[in-house]
Each structure stands twice: as structure tokens, then as C-alpha cells.
Motif scaffolding. Structure first.
Motif: not given
Lengths: 264, 225, 225
Positions: B25-27, C70-74, C91-95
Motif C-alpha cells: 500500500m505504501g507503494e 524522502e522516499g515518497r512519490g514526489v 514512477l515514470g511509467f505511470l505518467m
């Protein structure tokens, strides 16, 4: 070229094709240095240890082939060829102590440096382009909020501005064609002060000129100023309701007296 | 960091029937965060789910993210049936950029200010007399606005005109400890700001200079109150 | 009353002697968060400070924020003297629908860009020296159009040629904090490959060689003011 036999198994089909393409496709090269760099790859050694002699031979062979195929070679390829031919001869001959200028080894070392530097730039260019990039791998904010610009004006002046401003005024005063002679100016404030002290005694109609201060009635300039100021002062006192004024006809003397209504 | 989030209902599906293991879920929360950040308009759950790996629960990820942003500078908000990240309403003031433009005071304002500084307390009529031209209301207002001058005591003359004096912020701006520190006419002359040559036919020049300097010491008492 | 008015000119007022209480650091962090989220371009500390209340420490607030993400999505990233929020690269694949189409750069343009980045400030003649071929106008124009390079100061050598340097947009695009973080920069420098070494026998060779050594640590001193 004997490098095929030197490392026969490391040359892939693609490399072979590239080597053949070399011969016809001069346009594919970004100049003589690029061509030299490509040729140097066949030596399969560190660019620092490259054999410039061998490289010069390869390059000259390439130019010969191109000529045989009647390919138009750009001038800079030919200049490089001439220079390499010269360098080759210098490298092959024992050094001539009487000759001036840099040694053949220096020239060769510099060429090796140039090749190494160009290769290094290509490598880092590839690393750079291989990085995660904005708009490809990572992204900026999509929904941008505009930042309103609010303009605020502050006013500024320096002490020098102030001093110059004041100096300007004083200078202007001093050079004004009509210098105001303050000795001969009787101000309304002065007149008022005098009048205030005297109106208490003005029970009956009295000529305005009687109120001129002593010493101001002889000199015409001073008299004019004092009369005007005194008249203005009486107007002020009339406005305040403390005096009455009258004049029987135009240019007749102006008379004044204390206003009595308030007291009745 | 994310362990305090309890899973709402509807979460069980992802564990049951996905062919691949869904990311933790964190991901998923990171994914939703990145998508909402980069999107130019609100993103629906359906859109998010379509872009996320199989088995993800966009709704739950958004719920977690929303919670994470509570009280932060930006918030996860619902817009119709989609989601977006928006600035916290109390921080709207940051979305304006104040541009300060510094302009030089007009010559009229500088001269008026100089007269007030050198002659305070001084009435408008006196300023006009010294400048030789009338002083506009706007000029005085501007100096009052700047808080470089303020009203002094009324003069005990007819009409009891107001006087103007300079303020402590005037002194501060011009780096003066008191208005006594203003250079006198002699100094102005020494600095080359005034003509050295005594003006023809004006015996008053020297006298004025003394006067201006003599005046200064008394001025400071005007800063009372 | 007037002794606290003597603030030093200059600017570092905010840390030391502010007239108002600065908001708590948590609040300041929220503020920079909101500002960085709202902008697509990097925002300088100076810009942030100008929009924040008096006494705030934008640099410290950003440091806290950076840690938080740190370690977040942004992520909070540094770009030259400014800061920005960017999605995490993994996470580039999502965009994929946000991907911006870029014109494919020619090999010449890519090499020229790399040479400018690693040798900046660099003149056109120097670029040509390194590549062994002339640089077409179009190549430079393309890089200028992309705003990845700009004109630097003129070099203090005969003819005072213009130089090229890379821009903050370049850093932003390639995810670099500063030009010092260019990949392989140290190795290239150690290997002497960033030196401006003139060909032996050229009239300036001896002279330049001395100069080149002095140049290496701080190229900027070659430039006027």
C-alpha cells in the motif's frame, strides 16, 4: 588492414559493415577527428597508448580509397591527410636536432590527447542523455497555480538628493534676478501681531495708515509692504469678527474700528 | 511512517484475486501521489487504477494519501468524482508575489522635504515662500504617507496654520541621528553643492548660512510626544 | 526608541532582529511546500523568502521539507540556486500520458551540449577545436531554443568572443543539482581532459600552457567582473 587477423573474433558483423561503410559514407563522419577516432577503435587499445603512426597510415589509406572511388572529400579531410603525412614522415625519421619547433612526439601526443578528449566528451554525452530526464522519467507539477504579481512602489531618496535639493533652492534664491529684500518686507504675521495689540483701542473709525508700524512710513518700498500687510491683517481680523472696515469711495482712505456687537 | 493507517473496508479484494502480487500500500500511495502531482487536471480513480499495476486499490491509496496531507501545505481534495492536490486555503496569500519597485522622489518632493528638514517647524506658506512656487497637496501627502514628515504644532499666527516637521523614520532613512546632523550651508558650500561666489548684491548670504546652522540645535525638541 | 532602527543595510535581517515573531518552523515548512507544489519551474530561496512572512528561514524550511519527502512519490530537488518538486524517477511509467515529445537531438547537438556543460564557459572556437569540425549555427540555435544553454560573458582574449554556459533549465531537465554534479566530471578533470591545451608549436602554446594551469581551478577569473 591487418587488424582483422589480430582480433578476428571480436569484430561483429555490424563492425564489419561499419568498416565497409567507412569507405563510402564520408558524410557519416563529423569531420577528420571523428574519422580518426573511429579508425583508432580498430587498434583496440587505450587511447593514451594508441599508435599515431599506425593511425596516420590508416587515415591515409582511407583517403586514398576515397580518391580511388572519386568521392569528393571535404577540404578539412585533405588538410588532415597532409598533416598526418607530414607527421608520419617526422615520426619515421630520426629527429633532426637543427630543426626548430615541436618534436614529432609532441605533435603525436597532442593528437592522441585530442582523440581522447573527443572520446571522453562522447562518453559523457551518452551518460548525460541516459539520465532520467524531466518530462520523460520524472515530471513537474501538472496543475500550476499562477502567482499573482502585486506591484508595490517604494519611494527612495538619498541624503545627497536632499542636500542637492536644498542647495538648489538656496542657489536659486541667491541668483534670482529680483532678490527679495527681507529688510523691507513687513509680513502679515507681523502686522497681525501689532493689530491684535491695538484693536482694543480702536473704538472709533480710524484711518488704516495710522496702524503702520513706526519707521515704515517714510521709505516708499517699506511703506508699500507695511500697508499691504496691515490691510491683509485687518481683513483677517474682520473675518474673525473683531473689526469693521469702511471706505467712502474708490481710493478713499480705508477706516477701521473695533466691532462692538459681541459685547452688547 | 505509514503504519498508523488502518485499512478501510474494500481492501480485501487485492489480496484475494490478483494474478500478480499487488505492490504494498505504501507503494500504491506513492504512485497516486506522483500521478496527482503531475496531472494537469483532477484524475479519476478509474484513470489512476488503469495506470497502476494490476491489483492496486486506487481508492484506498488516495484515502491514505489524503490522510497524510492533512494539515500540510497542500491537500488532497475531491473535485467531482476525481482527485487533485491543491494549496491549503490558508496559504493562498503565498500565491502572490509582491514586486517592489523603487522610484526616485520627484524634485518637488525632495525640495519640499529638504525645506521641512532645514526649517522645521515650517508652514506650507513658508515652504512656498522658500521654494518660490506653490506646493501641491499631493507632494505633502506623499511625504506624510512615507512617514518622513508629520504635522507639528500649529503656529500661533492667523489661521493658526499647521506646521510640518520631520519624523524619526526620516532620520532613519537618511542615516541621521538627529536633524542637527544635516549639513549646514557652509558644508554644502564646501562640498561644492553651493556656489562659492557670494551672489552679487546679496549681503544676506552669509547671514542666512549662520542662521540655518544656528537654527538646527533647537529642532530636536520637536520630536517630543 | 530610535536605537533599534539602525538595521544594517543589506538583507540578512530575517535571522537576527526581526520586528515580528516568525511563524513556527512547521508552518514555514507548510509554506514552502505550498509554494513548491504550485510552481512547475524551480523557485529560488529568495523568491520564497520574499513571499513568506518576515523572519522566516526558507532555506531551513526547505531542508525540513526535503527530508519529509524522502522516499515518497514526489521529491524535493535542488536545481542550481532554486528548489522544485519532481516525481520520483522510478514512477515514470505511470505518467506516460504526461510525457512531453521532444525533438530528437542530432549527434552534433548532443556532443556540443556535453562540451558546453563540461567546459563552460566555452567559446565556439573551443567547441570546434574539441570536435574537430565546425559547429553549425543550427546546432547552437537548437540548444538555445531549448533553453539548455545561454550566452555567458565574453572571454578576455583577442576578439572578446562570446562564451556559452548551461542554464538552470538544463540542470532541471537532466536532474542535476548543479554543474558540479555532471557525471564523470571529476574523472575528466583528474585526467586533464578538461584543460584547454593548445596544439604544440602554435604561437600561443607556451604562454597558454601557463595560463591554462592557472585557469583550471576557477575559470571565471578569465572574465571581466
Amino acid at each position: 588492414m591487418d587488424e582483422d587477423s589480430f582480433t578476428p573474433d571480436t569484430m561483429s558483423v555490424a563492425d564489419r559493415l561499419a568498416a565497409e561503410a567507412l569507405i563510402v559514407d564520408v558524410d557519416g563522419f563529423e569531420g577528420p577527428l571523428d574519422l580518426l577516432l573511429t579508425l583508432s577503435r580498430t587498434q583496440k587499445v587505450d587511447l593514451r597508448k594508441i599508435s599515431i603512426l599506425q593511425l596516420a597510415q590508416q587515415y591515409l589509406a582511407f583517403v586514398e580509397k576515397a580518391k580511388a572511388l572519386r568521392l569528393e572529400l571535404a577540404a578539412d579531410y585533405l588538410v588532415m591527410a597532409a598533416w598526418l603525412a607530414y607527421l608520419k614522415s617526422r615520426l619515421l625519421l630520426p629527429p633532426d636536432p637543427s630543426e626548430e619547433g615541436p618534436s614529432a612526439e609532441d605533435l603525436a601526443a597532442h593528437l592522441a590527447f585530442q582523440l581522447e578528449r573527443l572520446q571522453a566528451m562522447r562518453d559523457v554525452a551518452a551518460r548525460l542523455m541516459g539520465r532520467d530526464r524531466l518530462g520523460q522519467n520524472f515530471f513537474a507539477r501538472g496543475e500550476v497555480e499562477s502567482v499573482a504579481r502585486v506591484k508595490r512602489i517604494t519611494w527612495d531618496a538619498s541624503l545627497l538628493d536632499l542636500m542637492q535639493g536644498y542647495a538648489r533652492i538656496r542657489t536659486r534664491d541667491e541668483f534670482r534676478p529680483f532678490v527679495m529684500d527681507r529688510e523691507s518686507v513687513y509680513t502679515m504675521e507681523q502686522a497681525l501681531e501689532t493689530m491684535r495689540g491695538m484693536i482694543g483701542f480702536a473704538g472709533s473709525w480710524t484711518d488704516l495708515t495710522r496702524y503702520l508700524p513706526p519707521g515704515w512710513d517714510s521709505d516708499p518700498k517699506r511703506r508699500r509692504s507695511a500697508t499691504a500687510a496691515t490691510f491683509a491683517a485687518t481683513l483677517q481680523l474682520v473675518k474673525e469678527g473683531r473689526l469693521e472696515l469702511r471706505q467712502s469711495e474708490t481710493f478713499a482712505p480705508i477706516e477701521l474700528r473695533r466691532r462692538e456687537e459681541d459685547e452688547s | 511512517m505509514s503504519d498508523d493507517l488502518q485499512e478501510p473496508d474494500g481492501a480485501e479484494e487485492n489480496s484475494t484475486e490478483s494474478l500478480f502480487e499487488a505492490p504494498p500500500m505504501g507503494e500504491q500511495e506513492r504512485m497516486v501521489e506522483a500521478m496527482l502531482f503531475a496531472a494537469s487536471e483532477p484524475v479519476s480513480l478509474r484513470d489512476m487504477a488503469a495506470r497502476m499495476p494490476h491489483g492496486c486499490d486506487a481508492a484506498e491509496a488516495v484515502a491514505h494519501l489524503r490522510k497524510r496531507y492533512e494539515g500540510r501545505g497542500v491537500r488532497v481534495v475531491r473535485v467531482g468524482d476525481a482527485w487533485a492536490i491543491r494549496t491549503a486555503p490558508d496559504l493562498g496569500f503565498l500565491m502572490q508575489n509582491e514586486v517592489t519597485e523603487t522610484r526616485k522622489l520627484s524634485r518637488a518632493a525632495i525640495e519640499t522635504l529638504a525645506i521641512i528638514a532645514y526649517h522645521q517647524p515650517v508652514t506650507r506658506a513658508e515652504i512656498e515662500e522658500i521654494r518660490g512656487v506653490s506646493v501641491s497637496r499631493g507632494t505633502i501627502d506623499q511625504l506624510l504617507d512615507l512617514e518622513w514628515i508629520r504635522l507639528g504644532r500649529r503656529k500661533m499666527t492667523p489661521g493658526r496654520p499647521v506646521t510640518f516637521v520631520v519624523t524619526p523614520s526620516f532620520l532613519d532613512h537618511f542615516g541621521l541621528e538627529s536633524s542637527r546632523d544635516l549639513p549646514g550651508l557652509k558644508e554644502l558650500r564646501a562640498a561644492g553643492l553651493l556656489e562659492n561666489r557670494p551672489p552679487p548684491g546679496s549681503p544676506l548670504a552669509a547671514e542666512d548660512a549662520d542662521q540655518a546652522e544656528g537654527e538646527a540645535p533647537g529642532q530636536s525638541e520637536l520630536f517630543e510626544d
